[in-house]
Structures are given as structure tokens and as C-alpha cells.
Design an enzyme around this catalytic site. Structure first.
Site, PDB file in Angstrom:
ATOM      1  N   ARG A   1       0.741  -0.970  -0.273  1.00  0.00           N
ATOM      2  CA  ARG A   1       0.177   0.251  -0.075  1.00  0.00           C
ATOM      3  C   ARG A   1       0.875   1.044  -0.963  1.00  0.00           C
ATOM      4  NH1 ARG A   1      -3.165   0.095   5.232  1.00  0.00           N
ATOM      5  NH2 ARG A   1      -4.568  -0.826   3.725  1.00  0.00           N
ATOM      6  N   TYR A   2       1.842   1.579   0.482  1.00  0.00           N
ATOM      7  CA  TYR A   2       2.770   2.348   0.954  1.00  0.00           C
ATOM      8  C   TYR A   2       4.365   2.269  -0.022  1.00  0.00           C
ATOM      9  CZ  TYR A   2       0.325   2.955   4.938  1.00  0.00           C
ATOM     10  OH  TYR A   2      -0.892   3.416   6.373  1.00  0.00           O
TER      11      TYR A   2
ATOM     12  N   ARG B   1       7.316   0.185   1.603  1.00  0.00           N
ATOM     13  CA  ARG B   1       7.067  -0.641   2.878  1.00  0.00           C
ATOM     14  C   ARG B   1       5.662  -1.812   2.337  1.00  0.00           C
ATOM     15  NH1 ARG B   1       5.867   4.200   4.651  1.00  0.00           N
ATOM     16  NH2 ARG B   1       4.438   4.144   5.862  1.00  0.00           N
TER      17      ARG B   1
ATOM     18  N   CYS C   1      -3.651 -17.536  15.174  1.00  0.00           N
ATOM     19  CA  CYS C   1      -3.578 -16.537  16.776  1.00  0.00           C
ATOM     20  C   CYS C   1      -3.365 -16.911  17.277  1.00  0.00           C
ATOM     21  CB  CYS C   1      -4.312 -15.471  15.960  1.00  0.00           C
ATOM     22  SG  CYS C   1      -4.416 -14.098  14.825  1.00  0.00           S
TER      23      CYS C   1
ATOM     24  N   CYS D   1      -8.889 -12.243  18.241  1.00  0.00           N
ATOM     25  CA  CYS D   1      -9.685 -10.616  19.210  1.00  0.00           C
ATOM     26  C   CYS D   1     -10.773 -10.642  18.575  1.00  0.00           C
ATOM     27  CB  CYS D   1      -8.646  -9.522  18.900  1.00  0.00           C
ATOM     28  SG  CYS D   1      -7.136 -10.180  19.364  1.00  0.00           S
TER      29      CYS D   1
ATOM     30  N   CYS E   1     -11.113  -7.936  15.263  1.00  0.00           N
ATOM     31  CA  CYS E   1      -9.825  -7.557  14.344  1.00  0.00           C
ATOM     32  C   CYS E   1     -10.326  -7.909  12.675  1.00  0.00           C
ATOM     33  CB  CYS E   1      -9.257  -9.884  14.474  1.00  0.00           C
ATOM     34  SG  CYS E   1      -8.910 -10.110  13.381  1.00  0.00           S
TER      35      CYS E   1
ATOM     36  N   ARG F   1      -9.248  -8.574  10.623  1.00  0.00           N
ATOM     37  CA  ARG F   1      -8.788  -9.206   9.525  1.00  0.00           C
ATOM     38  C   ARG F   1      -9.802 -10.664   9.762  1.00  0.00           C
ATOM     39  NH1 ARG F   1      -2.903  -8.671   9.502  1.00  0.00           N
ATOM     40  NH2 ARG F   1      -2.747  -6.747   8.120  1.00  0.00           N
TER      41      ARG F   1
ATOM     42  N   ASP G   1     -11.475  -0.156  12.959  1.00  0.00           N
ATOM     43  CA  ASP G   1     -12.344   0.350  11.976  1.00  0.00           C
ATOM     44  C   ASP G   1     -13.172  -0.660  11.435  1.00  0.00           C
ATOM     45  OD1 ASP G   1      -9.006   0.879  10.671  1.00  0.00           O
ATOM     46  OD2 ASP G   1      -9.101  -1.898  11.043  1.00  0.00           O
TER      47      ASP G   1
ATOM     48  N   ASP H   1      -6.839   4.296  10.165  1.00  0.00           N
ATOM     49  CA  ASP H   1      -6.405   3.564   8.330  1.00  0.00           C
ATOM     50  C   ASP H   1      -7.584   3.965   8.190  1.00  0.00           C
ATOM     51  OD1 ASP H   1      -5.082   1.920   6.957  1.00  0.00           O
ATOM     52  OD2 ASP H   1      -4.599   0.509   9.049  1.00  0.00           O
TER      53      ASP H   1
ATOM     54  N   LYS I   1      -2.975   4.427   7.150  1.00  0.00           N
ATOM     55  CA  LYS I   1      -2.477   5.365   8.328  1.00  0.00           C
ATOM     56  C   LYS I   1      -2.748   6.483   8.455  1.00  0.00           C
ATOM     57  CE  LYS I   1      -1.193   0.812  10.709  1.00  0.00           C
ATOM     58  NZ  LYS I   1      -0.600   0.918   9.098  1.00  0.00           N
TER      59      LYS I   1
END
Ligand SMILES: *Cc1c(COP(=O)(O)O)cnc(C)c1O
Length: 377
Positions: free
Chosen positions: A90-91, A94, A103, A107, A110, A112, A270, A307, A314
Site C-alpha cells: 500500500r505504501y 514498505r 493467532c 480478538c 480483529c 482481519r 476499523d 486506517d 494510516k
């Protein structure tokens, strides 16, 4: 079997296990875990003090997850920004490389949620594709291993990935995003630290949301990573009813610094489907930053970011009230005590006079004195 694998295998994953441990209605939970998996490690189970507390709400499924029907599964459009499988670019300089969907805990909020919990690690052929992409893209100097949680990979697979990345000459830093130190601290073994050390500079951003997560065992795990030379940052999600309070957040950032972890990002939640019951207003985040900045160590203050939905990346959000006015002559500032200060801009080469305004007269005098003070040091 390694000790940490045995401990992970003792996690609560079934509705019935949860009912046995915490006395919730297994029927209600069953429908949710069919859609979005649950896993609660022994460390996290032990941290829950009572039903509905800040740890509980992060890991115990809530019927509201299934009622959130209109939201998008992938609001950050990561899937669209993926040139090869598992890689998000995206950037400019990086990329994110998702190396597993597993995981230590799932969470409930999450980002994702659409992916996590499905079996499988990055396969050999997929790693080769990602490495080939990175080799071609000489502008990429920073790779973030994410997922899922990269530290759930067995040592040999994690090392295979780190080793492959280090064959790319233009790659400068490797980052790992993980919730493992805070939820499965037994996974941070001397052997893991030895592996990571060989591929420096390796940075880690650890996920923490509440001060109760920083138990003595968790702090010890962070200390081992810090001793292995890994600079540690923390990423925190602003969550309704969990940490949307300046006092809780202040305790969290102080506990993080004690654990040798520097608060890095505070995320506005998000818009991900199944997680909208955790969202707070943007003002809540701004007031938390306002309550930290100047009132406690600057080291303790994270960047508050949103984000951007639609894939904008971000974007930092600062309380607007610090910079009250700015023009070519002067910046008018307000400090944490709401007092006003003036900072004069440098004079242009045409020799325009500095404005003489109130509180900055000492600075102005110093400037006019010619050597700016630095030569005297
Ligand atoms: C967060 C993120 C990064 C890293 O961003 P930093 O601001 O450098 O920490 C890189 N790629 C993607 C897709 C991200 O979401």
C-alpha cells in the site's frame, strides 16, 4: 512437543469449554464460533477477573458479531492491494507479508476477521513468489510480517522466512507484528531469541489493549526480546468499554514502558464486519491523547491514527488545539495546561524584522545576538 505448543493446545476453543470455565450459555457461543473462531490461551483465561471485564470482552464471542450485517469484511481493501498472494503493498517503501492465519487468541474486534483462524502457514511456493516480488521491487526497504501471528510459526518456518528475506540486498528492516508475548508468553523461548538475533535489524510491534495484560510473565517475555536487541513498540486498538478512558490508557502506557515497550500506534477501530459494537467516536481518541501529551512522559504517547476506509492508509489525528494559528511570521501554540505561547518564524533573507511578541522575547534576543547559543556549548 515444545512446551508452548502444549500450552496453546490447552486453550479454550469450544463453546462447551467456555461454559465449563466461565458459565456462559454454550448455545449462544456455538453459533458465533462457527462463523468466527475463538481461542483463549491459559494466560488470558487467568487474566479474566469477571464476566464482561476488559479481557473477557476482547476474547469471548458476543452475539452482536453476527448482527453486524451491513459492514464490509475488508474495509481497508487489502485484498485489492495484494500483487501476489499474502502480500499487501500500500505504501511506497514498505509491505505487509501475512505468513499465517493462526493467532494465539482470536480478538473479537480483529480487522482481519475474514481471514483469521483458517488453517495453514505460508507455503514454500507462496514464500518464493513473495520473495521474487520483493527482489523486483527495489523501493521496498521494510517488510512487516503479519497475519495472523507470525510468532505462532514453528521456529524452522520463521527462520526460513527471515533467511529468505535477508537474501534481498535492498531490504533494510524486518518487522514482526505479534500478540504472542502478551497472550502466550511461553512461546518467547531462548531459542526463538537466538533465531531472531541473527537477522537484525528486526523490530517488533506488540499488540496490547489493557494494563491488566502486562502480567509479570508477560513483562518477562518482553524483556527477553528486548535483551535480544529487538526494539519493541506497542499497537493498541481503541475499544468501547475496554480502554476508551484516559485513566486506563495512562495505566496501559506506563505498564508498557515498564515492560520496555514503547507505545507506537493507537488505532481508531476499523469498520470491519462483525466488530462495529467496539467502535468509539474519534473525539474519544483525541481526548485520550490530550490527557497524555504533556501530562506524562513523551515516550508514553502513541500516534493516534485512523486506517482510512477505502485503503488510504494510516492517517494521524492530532487534537487541533495545540497549533492555534500559523502564518509566515508566527506560530501561536497552546500547551497541555491550555496556556498560550508564541514561536516566531525565522526572518526571510530580505532582512525583515522579527516580531516582538510576549513570551518569546528571550528567544528573539538570543537570535538577534547572532550565534544562536549553540556555539557556546
Ligand atoms: C500499517 C501498515 C504498514 C506499516 O505502516 P507504518 O506506518 O510504517 O507502521 C505497512 N503496510 C500496510 C498495508 C499497513 O497496514
Amino acid at each position: 512437543m515444545e512446551e508452548w505448543r502444549r500450552i496453546l493446545a490447552n486453550s479454550v476453543v469450544k463453546a462447551k469449554d467456555l461454559a465449563d470455565h466461565l458459565g456462559v450459555d454454550p448455545k449462544e457461543i456455538e453459533a458465533i464460533v462457527g462463523e468466527y473462531p475463538m481461542r483463549i490461551t491459559p494466560t488470558v483465561m487467568a487474566t479474566i477477573k469477571e464476566k464482561g471485564d476488559a479481557i473477557w470482552r476482547q476474547v469471548v464471542p458476543d452475539p452482536a458479531e453476527l448482527e453486524d450485517e451491513d459492514a464490509e469484511a475488508d474495509p481497508l481493501v487489502e485484498d485489492m492491494m495484494s500483487p501476489v498472494p499474502h502480500l499487501v503493498h500500500r505504501y511506497p517503501d514498505r509491505v505487509l507479508l501475512m505468513v499465517t492465519n493462526q493467532c494465539p487468541i482470536y480478538c473479537r474486534f480483529c480487522t482481519r476477521k475474514r481471514l483469521v483462524g483458517k488453517p495453514g502457514f505460508l507455503k514454500k511456493g507462496e514464500l518464493d513468489l513473495a520473495i521474487a516480488y520483493l527482489r523486483d521491487h527495489t523501493e521496498v526497504r521494510d517488510v512487516i510480517l503479519s497475519g495472523g501471528d507470525p510468532l505462532l510459526l514453528p521456529d524452522h518456518l520463521l527462520e526460513r522466512i527471515l533467511k529468505a528475506l535477508r537474501t534481498i540486498p535492498h531490504l533494510e528492516i524486518i518487522r514482526i507484528g505479534s500478540r504472542v508475548p502478551g497472550t502466550l508468553p511461553e512461546r518467547i523461548t531462548p531459542k526463538l531469541c537466538e533465531i531472531v538475533k541473527k537477522y537484525h535489524p528486526v523490530y517488533m510491534n506488540l499488540h496490547f489493549n489493557h494494563p491488566d495484560e502486562l502480567t509479570p510473565e508477560v513483562k518477562a517475555a518482553c524483556g527477553m526480546l528486548a535483551d535480544a536487541g529487538v526494539p519493541l513498540g506497542a499497537q493498541t486498538v481503541l475499544l468501547k468499554g475496554i480502554n476508551d478512558d484516559p485513566e486506563i490508557m495512562k495505566r496501559l502506557v506506563h505498564q508498557l514502558l515498564l515492560a520496555r515497550v514503547k507505545p507506537y500506534y493507537l488505532y481508531q477501530a476499523d469498520l470491519t464486519k462483525g466488530t462495529n459494537h467496539f467502535r468509539t467516536t474519534v473525539e474519544t481518541g483525541m481526548s485520550i491523547i490530550r490527557a497524555l501529551q504533556g501530562h506524562t512522559s513523551g515516550m508514553a504517547v502513541p500516534h493516534f491514527v485512523i486506517d482510512a476506509p477505502g485503503g488510504g492508509g494510516k492517517i494521524p489525528v492530532l487534537p487541533a488545539d495545540y497549533l492555534v494559528h500559523l502564518d509566515e511570521d508566527i506560530a501561536v501554540l497552546k500547551n497541555y495546561e491550555n496556556k498560550t505561547f508564541h514561536y516566531p518564524q525565522p526572518t526571510k533573507s530580505n532582512g525583515r524584522e522579527l516580531p516582538m511578541v510576549g513570551a518569546h522575547s528571550a528567544l528573539t534576543a538570543c537570535r538577534n545576538g547572532g550565534n544562536g547559543g549553540m556555539d557556546d556549548l
